[in-house]
Design a protein around this motif. Structure first.
Motif, mmCIF file in Angstrom:
data_model
loop_
_atom_site.group_PDB
_atom_site.id
_atom_site.type_symbol
_atom_site.label_atom_id
_atom_site.label_comp_id
_atom_site.label_asym_id
_atom_site.label_seq_id
_atom_site.Cartn_x
_atom_site.Cartn_y
_atom_site.Cartn_z
ATOM 1 N N SER A 189 0.862 -1.185 0.000
ATOM 2 C CA SER A 189 0.000 0.000 0.000
ATOM 3 C C SER A 189 0.895 1.229 0.000
ATOM 4 O O SER A 189 1.736 1.401 0.883
ATOM 5 C CB SER A 189 -0.887 -0.020 1.256
ATOM 6 O OG SER A 189 -1.572 1.196 1.399
ATOM 7 N N TRP A 190 0.703 2.120 -1.012
ATOM 8 C CA TRP A 190 1.690 3.183 -1.217
ATOM 9 C C TRP A 190 1.061 4.544 -1.486
ATOM 10 O O TRP A 190 0.101 4.666 -2.262
ATOM 11 C CB TRP A 190 2.582 2.812 -2.392
ATOM 12 C CG TRP A 190 3.712 3.773 -2.653
ATOM 13 C CD1 TRP A 190 4.907 3.829 -2.007
ATOM 14 C CD2 TRP A 190 3.747 4.825 -3.636
ATOM 15 N NE1 TRP A 190 5.689 4.853 -2.525
ATOM 16 C CE2 TRP A 190 5.004 5.472 -3.536
ATOM 17 C CE3 TRP A 190 2.825 5.273 -4.599
ATOM 18 C CZ2 TRP A 190 5.365 6.547 -4.349
ATOM 19 C CZ3 TRP A 190 3.185 6.343 -5.408
ATOM 20 C CH2 TRP A 190 4.445 6.966 -5.280
ATOM 21 N N LEU A 267 4.569 -4.175 -12.374
ATOM 22 C CA LEU A 267 3.116 -4.280 -12.250
ATOM 23 C C LEU A 267 2.688 -3.409 -11.080
ATOM 24 O O LEU A 267 3.285 -3.482 -9.995
ATOM 25 C CB LEU A 267 2.683 -5.722 -12.039
ATOM 26 C CG LEU A 267 1.177 -5.987 -11.919
ATOM 27 C CD1 LEU A 267 0.815 -7.341 -12.526
ATOM 28 C CD2 LEU A 267 0.714 -5.932 -10.461
ATOM 29 N N VAL A 268 1.668 -2.588 -11.307
ATOM 30 C CA VAL A 268 1.122 -1.762 -10.220
ATOM 31 C C VAL A 268 -0.387 -1.942 -10.152
ATOM 32 O O VAL A 268 -1.052 -2.091 -11.174
ATOM 33 C CB VAL A 268 1.458 -0.258 -10.392
ATOM 34 C CG1 VAL A 268 2.944 -0.019 -10.301
ATOM 35 C CG2 VAL A 268 0.891 0.286 -11.689
ATOM 36 N N TYR A 269 -0.892 -1.971 -8.930
ATOM 37 C CA TYR A 269 -2.333 -1.959 -8.691
ATOM 38 C C TYR A 269 -2.745 -0.518 -8.399
ATOM 39 O O TYR A 269 -2.032 0.207 -7.707
ATOM 40 C CB TYR A 269 -2.687 -2.834 -7.492
ATOM 41 C CG TYR A 269 -2.441 -4.319 -7.669
ATOM 42 C CD1 TYR A 269 -3.430 -5.146 -8.199
ATOM 43 C CD2 TYR A 269 -1.226 -4.896 -7.289
ATOM 44 C CE1 TYR A 269 -3.219 -6.512 -8.345
ATOM 45 C CE2 TYR A 269 -1.010 -6.261 -7.436
ATOM 46 C CZ TYR A 269 -2.004 -7.063 -7.964
ATOM 47 O OH TYR A 269 -1.790 -8.409 -8.108
ATOM 48 N N VAL A 270 -3.906 -0.117 -8.910
ATOM 49 C CA VAL A 270 -4.413 1.231 -8.648
ATOM 50 C C VAL A 270 -5.750 1.102 -7.923
ATOM 51 O O VAL A 270 -6.771 0.732 -8.510
ATOM 52 C CB VAL A 270 -4.589 2.041 -9.945
ATOM 53 C CG1 VAL A 270 -5.072 3.460 -9.620
ATOM 54 C CG2 VAL A 270 -3.279 2.100 -10.723
ATOM 55 N N TYR A 271 -5.726 1.399 -6.618
ATOM 56 C CA TYR A 271 -6.939 1.279 -5.813
ATOM 57 C C TYR A 271 -7.903 2.432 -6.126
ATOM 58 O O TYR A 271 -7.496 3.570 -6.346
ATOM 59 C CB TYR A 271 -6.585 1.281 -4.324
ATOM 60 C CG TYR A 271 -7.753 0.933 -3.430
ATOM 61 C CD1 TYR A 271 -8.251 -0.363 -3.409
ATOM 62 C CD2 TYR A 271 -8.354 1.886 -2.630
ATOM 63 C CE1 TYR A 271 -9.329 -0.694 -2.602
ATOM 64 C CE2 TYR A 271 -9.431 1.571 -1.818
ATOM 65 C CZ TYR A 271 -9.918 0.274 -1.813
ATOM 66 O OH TYR A 271 -10.994 -0.044 -1.028
ATOM 67 N N ASP A 272 -9.200 2.104 -6.136
ATOM 68 C CA ASP A 272 -10.251 3.094 -6.426
ATOM 69 C C ASP A 272 -9.991 3.845 -7.737
ATOM 70 O O ASP A 272 -10.199 5.053 -7.846
ATOM 71 C CB ASP A 272 -10.391 4.099 -5.275
ATOM 72 C CG ASP A 272 -11.213 3.536 -4.118
ATOM 73 O OD1 ASP A 272 -11.696 2.390 -4.239
ATOM 74 O OD2 ASP A 272 -11.380 4.241 -3.107
ATOM 75 N N SER A 273 -9.560 3.110 -8.734
ATOM 76 C CA SER A 273 -9.272 3.710 -10.046
ATOM 77 C C SER A 273 -10.513 4.340 -10.670
ATOM 78 O O SER A 273 -10.402 5.277 -11.474
ATOM 79 C CB SER A 273 -8.698 2.652 -10.990
ATOM 80 O OG SER A 273 -9.520 1.490 -11.004
ATOM 81 N N ILE A 303 -3.027 -2.266 -13.304
ATOM 82 C CA ILE A 303 -4.217 -3.048 -12.950
ATOM 83 C C ILE A 303 -5.191 -2.171 -12.164
ATOM 84 O O ILE A 303 -4.852 -1.659 -11.098
ATOM 85 C CB ILE A 303 -3.829 -4.290 -12.112
ATOM 86 C CG1 ILE A 303 -2.725 -5.110 -12.803
ATOM 87 C CG2 ILE A 303 -5.060 -5.149 -11.833
ATOM 88 C CD1 ILE A 303 -3.124 -5.692 -14.144
ATOM 89 N N GLY A 304 -6.402 -1.974 -12.690
ATOM 90 C CA GLY A 304 -7.407 -1.152 -12.040
ATOM 91 C C GLY A 304 -8.374 -1.965 -11.194
ATOM 92 O O GLY A 304 -8.462 -3.189 -11.328
ATOM 93 N N LEU A 305 -9.105 -1.283 -10.331
ATOM 94 C CA LEU A 305 -10.034 -1.948 -9.417
ATOM 95 C C LEU A 305 -11.402 -2.134 -10.058
ATOM 96 O O LEU A 305 -12.019 -1.185 -10.543
ATOM 97 C CB LEU A 305 -10.176 -1.127 -8.136
ATOM 98 C CG LEU A 305 -11.146 -1.680 -7.083
ATOM 99 C CD1 LEU A 305 -10.690 -3.044 -6.578
ATOM 100 C CD2 LEU A 305 -11.283 -0.710 -5.914
#
Length: 459
Positions: A189-190, A267-273, A303-305
């Motif tokens: 979490s960043w 690879l990155v996850y994007v929270y609440d995209s 990667i979007g939510l």
């Protein structure tokens, strides 16, 4: 004959004594100078014990929760010598013995603090959040904060106690646990440097240390970009540039293969995209866009939510590479409803996107949202977690499974070991009993290896 025999035996005995002395002296010298070697190995064997797994007889070596508890007790009581000894034990590991699966990602939170390490508690003292309808809020103790160490903002109590995420001993124990669970990637979490969520502090100063320790246990790190204030596609592009320039050369930095060639990308996850419209995201995610990251040195698998059903089309039109579901509460959202996963997988195949289902051991956030019991999901002795694993791993094209979470204690989704504990002697925290504190690490190991072996069979 007799005299000669005595002389002969005397010569042999003297020879043997000399040889023995030559052999024993270096060994004795080694013991004098490295007297901790035997105890070091003995303590290492105390950390991991050979016990039969509750769910799988081949899991084998597991974390010894009693030693971890002793370690944290020494930290709290400031017994520095004992802490050093424990750290040696935790550091001395046969890394190659434990295989990790880089297609198993666990969402990780480094936002916890305590007075011993940080001067104050943060996150453990999370307040009760109000409901958006006042008439409902008025029924609950909203607004007041928890008072650690006995009273924390969680329905469970960590085996390590209310720890600090910037404590290297804690980080090391977390990496050992992940390695033993077969988890290959930590999704951190960043927030950008200098920023944090409403209840925490900036953690950027500690991330290099986290990378270094993760690397010692073959764990890779990727970033889970949170919805910070004024986040925009342009700022996310700058975030990617910062992340890659700062951490891209570190051996623990996670990169993955893409369908468009041999080049591996972060690879990155994007929270609440979904908070940003698709036509705005397309500015950086579409190939021919004016400020696109595509094809540049700052390109990434983004990667979007996926929450609502409409988000699959929005994420596709925006240029996202794929989507994840995050939420551990079954039926809380379209994305977290497992019976829709085949439908979602079909859309991903048709649109050449990556689908990363998220699974969790349960859900209970009533210690921070006391009015949200309707969304609690009981763990059912691990059955809830295993059902999620089964659903995710039977999808034909899913390569990556994400775990919500390793240590999001507020929402009760953690697989990190928990301990029986009472809250000010009144109410009792939930536990994993009758199973061991590391039960969900064992289940994760079972499914992580099952998933890895299935991949090997195919290839």
């Amino acid at each position: 004959m007799l005299v000669c025999g005595r002389r002969k035996w005397r010569t042999i005995i003297i020879f043997l004594v000399i040889i023995s002395a030559l052999c024993i002296f270096p060994l004795y010298s080694g013991i004098l100078h490295e007297e901790s070697t035997d105890s070091y190995i003995a303590k290492q064997n105390e950390v991991f014990v050979d016990v039969p797994s509750i769910t799988s007889p081949d899991i084998g070596r597991h974390f010894n929760p009693k030693l971890l508890a002793g370690l944290m007790a020494d930290i709290k009581s400031n017994k520095s010598n004992n802490v050093i000894n424990h750290q040696k034990v935790l550091m001395k590991q046969d890394v190659d013995r434990d295989v990790v699966n880089y297609n198993v990602h666990a969402f990780y939170y480094a936002w916890y603090g305590n007075p011993g390490q940080d001067g104050e508690y943060f996150h453990w003292n999370h307040e009760y959040l109000p409901h958006w309808e006042k008439k409902i809020s008025d029924k609950y103790p909203t607004g007041q904060a928890h008072i650690p160490p006995d009273d924390i903002g969680s329905s469970y109590y960590p085996l390590l106690g209310p720890y600090s995420s910037s404590d290297e001993t804690v980080t090391r124990s977390h990496m050992i646990q992940m390695q033993q669970a077969g988890i290959g990637v930590l999704a951190l979490s960043w927030y950008p440097p200098g920023l944090a969520d409403d209840h925490g502090k900036p953690i950027e100063h500690y991330i290099p240390t986290l990378f270094d320790i993760a690397d010692q246990y073959n764990i890779k790190v990727c970033f889970h970009i949170e919805p910070y204030k004024d986040r925009s596609p342009e700022s996310v592009k700058e975030n990617l540039k910062y992340i890659i320039e700062t951490y891209g050369d570190h051996p623990a930095f996670y990169r993955t293969s893409t369908s468009e060639g041999s080049r591996k990308l972060p690879l990155v996850y994007v929270y609440d995209s979904y908070l940003i419209p698709a036509n705005q995201w397309s500015k950086i995610l579409k190939k021919r866009a004016e400020i696109s990251i595509r094809g540049s040195i700052f390109d990434a698998v983004v990667i979007g939510l996926l929450v609502e059903k409409k988000h699959i089309w929005e994420l596709s039109s925006a240029g996202f590479d794929g989507f994840y579901t995050y939420f551990a509460a079954e039926k809380f959202s379209y994305g977290s409803t497992r019976r829709y996963w085949r439908e979602i997988e079909s859309f991903a195949i048709e649109n050449k996107m990556i689908f990363i289902p998220s699974i969790g051991p349960g859900y209970d956030d009533t210690s921070v949202r006391p009015w949200n019991n309707i969304n609690s999901r009981k763990r059912n002795d691990g059955a809830y977690y295993e059902t999620g694993w089964h659903k995710a791993t039977t999808l034909s094209t899913v390569n990556i499974v994400s775990i919500t979470s390793f240590n999001e204690w507020h929402e009760g989704t953690q697989i990190e070991p928990a301990s029986p504990q009472s809250r000010h002697g009144k109410s009792v925290y939930l536990t994993y009993e009758p199973h061991d504190p590391d039960y969900y690490l064992k289940l994760t190991k079972k499914w992580s290896m099952k998933m890895l072996n299935a991949t090997r069979d195919v290839t």
